[in-house]
Design an enzyme around this catalytic site. Structure first.
Site, PDB file in Angstrom:
ATOM      1  N   ASN A  32       0.837  -1.194   0.000  1.00  0.00           N
ATOM      2  CA  ASN A  32       0.000   0.000   0.000  1.00  0.00           C
ATOM      3  C   ASN A  32       0.873   1.245   0.000  1.00  0.00           C
ATOM      4  OD1 ASN A  32      -2.512   1.580   0.383  1.00  0.00           O
ATOM      5  ND2 ASN A  32      -1.610   2.062   2.379  1.00  0.00           N
ATOM      6  N   GLU A  33       0.828   1.987  -1.093  1.00  0.00           N
ATOM      7  CA  GLU A  33       1.569   3.244  -1.203  1.00  0.00           C
ATOM      8  C   GLU A  33       3.039   3.099  -0.835  1.00  0.00           C
ATOM      9  OE1 GLU A  33      -0.395   6.458   0.788  1.00  0.00           O
ATOM     10  OE2 GLU A  33      -2.159   6.356  -0.505  1.00  0.00           O
ATOM     11  N   ASP A  89      -1.734   8.137  -5.605  1.00  0.00           N
ATOM     12  CA  ASP A  89      -2.014   8.842  -6.856  1.00  0.00           C
ATOM     13  C   ASP A  89      -0.961   9.927  -7.072  1.00  0.00           C
ATOM     14  OD1 ASP A  89      -3.459   9.443  -9.182  1.00  0.00           O
ATOM     15  OD2 ASP A  89      -4.582  11.024  -8.164  1.00  0.00           O
ATOM     16  N   GLU A 108      -9.135   3.781  -2.190  1.00  0.00           N
ATOM     17  CA  GLU A 108      -9.496   4.819  -1.219  1.00  0.00           C
ATOM     18  C   GLU A 108     -10.065   5.991  -2.002  1.00  0.00           C
ATOM     19  OE1 GLU A 108      -6.146   6.130   1.025  1.00  0.00           O
ATOM     20  OE2 GLU A 108      -5.723   4.172   1.922  1.00  0.00           O
ATOM     21  N   TYR A 144     -12.881   5.957   2.150  1.00  0.00           N
ATOM     22  CA  TYR A 144     -12.029   6.097   3.327  1.00  0.00           C
ATOM     23  C   TYR A 144     -12.700   7.064   4.295  1.00  0.00           C
ATOM     24  CZ  TYR A 144      -7.889   6.628   6.186  1.00  0.00           C
ATOM     25  OH  TYR A 144      -7.022   6.617   7.246  1.00  0.00           O
TER      26      TYR A 144
END
Length: 495
Positions: free
Chosen positions: A166-167, A208, A269, A302
Site C-alpha cells: 500500500n503506497e 495517486d 481509497e 475512506y
C-alpha cells in the site's frame, strides 16, 4: 549460552500460555451470498452467477494508527459493525492489517452471511517492504509473515483479494521499491499455487502520484512472468472534492489514462474531506456510471471509523460498545442507495494486452525489470507451509544481516512450534476474543508446521519506515506485552 537459554525458556512460557492459544484448523466460509470473486479481463465477476461484480465498500481499521488492533478477530467488534455495513449497503471492506496468529473464523463467517467480501493488506507495520532499504526488508522472515497471513485467510470464499503493498511508492524518489513489491506479488502467487489454495487475486494499492502513477500501473502489469504481474490494481484517489464533476475532478482524465489496462482497476481509497461540513459523496454517481465502468470496478470510501484525521463515517463510543452514525454516513448511504450498477457487463474487455515495461530512467523510474530471487530460506514454506504465525510481534525490516544467527533463530522457532503444538492438542475451541490468540489452517490444505526462521522482534528505529499509508490504520505495531519487550531487549544485547 546462559542468556540464550533464559530467552528460549521465557519465549516457551509466552508461547504456551500468554501469546498463542492454538485453535482448531479447517477454517473456511461458504455462503450463497459470497461466492468467490474471479477476474476476467479488466473486471471482477461472481464465480457462481457470472454477473459482473462492482466494489461498493469502505476502508475499515477501527482505532486507526493510535490504537492498532485486528478488527476481524474480535467478535464483539464484528457484531457491532457488520449490521452497520449492511445498513450502509456495502459489499466489500478493506482491512489494512491483521494479526495472523489470531482466529478470524467467526467474523469472516458473519461477513459472508452478510454478503460482504474482504480485501486484505498482507503486511503489518513491522513486516513490510521498507522504502529506505527495500532490499534488506525483502527477506525470508518477512515472507514467512506474508505466507502465514495467506494461510490464515486463503480458506475463506469471501476474500476478494490480497494487497501486496500500500503506497510503498509514495513520492518521485521511491520508485526503486517497485522491484521488491513485484517480487512479493510473484512470491505470493507462487505460494498460493504451491499450497493448493484458490487463486485469490493479488494486487497493489497505489498512491495517486502524478509523475509515476501510470508507470506504477504499467510496471506491475508487464513482463513474461504471469506470477509477477498483479491481478488487480487499486488507486488511492482523493481528487473529487465536494460537489465536483466528472471532468473537473479529473475522473474523465483517469478513465482515459487507464483505458486499455488489462486487469481490474478500482478506487482503493476515495472521499476527499477538504470540504466545508460533511462530504456529499456525489462521486458515487460517476464511479458507477457507464462512463467509468468500462475501466473502473467501483471503490472503497475512506474510512469507516472517525479517527484523528476526521475521515470517519461513524464515531465509536469511548467504551467501544456502540457507534454513532455521522452526517457523512447518511450522505454516503443515500448516494449508494440511489445508484445502480451499469447494466450488463459494463463494457468490460478481455482483449486488452498486458502493459509494456517502463524504461529505467534515473530520477524518474528506477525500478529494475529483473526481479530479485526469492530468499533461499523461504523455499521451504512452499512445501511445508509457513509454520506458526507470529502475529504482529515481530519486525522483519532489518533482518537482512541475520545469516550468522540462523542456528539460534531456528532454535527459537522450534521452541515456539513445540509449545504451540502442545497447546493445540489440548484445545479444541476455535472461538476468539480480544485476549485470546488462535491459529488455523484453511480447509483443503493440511499444513505441516515448518520451522519458521522468524526471529524475536528487533526494534526498528521508526515505524515510518514501514510501507503503510498515511495514518491509514497502520502506523504503529499492535501493543506488545511488557515481558516480551524485556525479552526483546535481552535478545538485542545477545546479538
Amino acid at each position: 549460552m546462559l542468556w540464550k537459554g533464559l530467552v528460549l525458556s521465557a519465549l516457551s512460557v509466552l508461547n504456551s500460555g500468554m501469546i498463542f492459544a492454538n485453535g482448531a484448523s479447517g477454517n473456511s466460509t461458504s455462503s450463497s451470498f459470497t461466492s468467490a470473486i474471479k477476474v476476467s479481463g479488466n473486471a471482477f465477476f461472481n464465480s457462481k452467477t457470472n454477473e459482473r461484480f462492482y466494489i461498493r465498500g469502505v476502508d475499515y481499521q477501527p482505532g486507526g494508527s493510535s490504537n492498532l488492533t485486528d478488527p476481524l478477530a474480535d467478535i464483539d467488534t464484528c457484531k457491532r459493525d457488520i449490521p452497520v455495513f449492511q445498513d450502509l449497503g456495502i459489499n466489500t471492506i478493506r482491512v489494512y492489517t491483521v494479526d495472523n496468529s489470531l482466529d478470524h473464523t467467526k467474523c469472516m463467517q458473519m461477513l459472508s452471511d452478510a454478503g460482504i467480501y474482504l480485501i486484505l493488506d498482507i503486511n503489518t507495520p513491522g513486516a513490510s517492504i521498507s522504502r529506505y532499504d527495500p532490499a534488506c526488508s525483502y527477506n525470508a522472515d518477512y515472507l514467512q509473515s506474508v505466507f502465514a497471513t495467506i494461510d490464515a485467510f486463503a480458506g475463506y470464499d469471501n476474500v476478494l483479494g490480497f494487497f501486496a503493498g500500500n503506497e510503498v511508492i509514495n513520492s518521485e524518489n521511491t520508485t526503486n521499491t517497485a522491484t521488491y513489491v513485484k517480487a512479493v506479488v510473484r512470491d505470493m502467487k507462487k505460494y498460493l499455487k504451491a499450497r493448493g489454495y484458490r487463486q485469490i487475486p493479488v494486487g497493489y494499492s497505489a498512491a495517486d502520484i502524478v509523475s509515476n502513477r501510470l508507470l506504477v500501473a504499467e510496471y506491475l502489469n508487464c513482463g513474461d512472468d504471469a506470477d509477477a504481474r498483479i491481478d488487480m490494481f487499486g488507486v488511492n484517489d482523493y481528487s473529487w472534492c465536494g460537489d465536483s464533476s466528472y471532468t473537473v475532478s479529473g475522473y474523465a482524465e483517469k478513465v482515459k489514462l487507464y483505458s486499455g489496462y488489462s486487469i481490474p482497476i478500482f478506487l482503493s481509497e476515495f472521499g476527499c474531506n477538504k470540504v466545508v461540513g460533511s462530504r456529499p459523496f456525489t462521486e458515487i454517481q460517476a464511479i458507477y456510471s457507464d462512463s467509468m465502468a468500462k475501466v473502473f470496478s467501483g471503490g472503497l470510501v475512506y474510512e469507516y471509523s472517525n479517527e484523528t484525521n476526521n475521515y470517519g463515517l461513524v464515531q465509536i463510543s469511548d467504551d467501544g460498545a456502540s457507534v454513532t452514525k455521522l452526517t457523512d454516513y447518511y450522505n454516503l448511504k443515500k448516494e449508494y442507495s440511489s445508484v445502480s450498477n451499469p447494466e450488463g457487463d459494463g463494457g468490460y474487455s478481455t482483449s486488452y494486452s498486458i502493459s509494456e515495461c517502463p524504461t529505467y530512467s534515473k530520477g524518474v523510474w528506477e525500478a529494475n525489470n529483473t526481479l530479485p530471487e526469492m530468499p533461499a530460506a523461504a523455499s521451504a514454506y512452499f512445501t511445508d507451509g509457513a509454520g506458526e504465525p507470529l502475529g504482529t510481534l515481530i519486525s522483519t525490516q532489518n533482518m537482512c544481516d541475520d545469516v550468522e544467527d540462523d542456528d539460534s533463530v531456528s532454535s527459537l522457532s522450534s521452541v515456539a512450534s513445540t509449545s504451540n503444538t502442545t497447546t493445540s492438542s489440548s484445545s479444541s475451541s476455535s472461538s476468539s476474543s480480544s485476549s485470546q490468540v488462535t491459529s488455523s489452517t484453511p480447509t483443503g490444505n493440511t499444513t505441516s508446521q515448518t520451522t519458521s526462521k522468524s526471529l524475536v522482534s528487533k526494534q526498528v528505529s521508526s515505524s515510518s519506515h514501514a510501507s503503510s499509508s498515511k495514518s491509514k490504520g497502520a502506523g504503529n505495531i499492535i501493543s506488545t506485552p511488557l515481558l516480551f519487550q524485556w525479552i526483546q531487549k535481552v535478545w538485542n544485547i545477545i546479538l
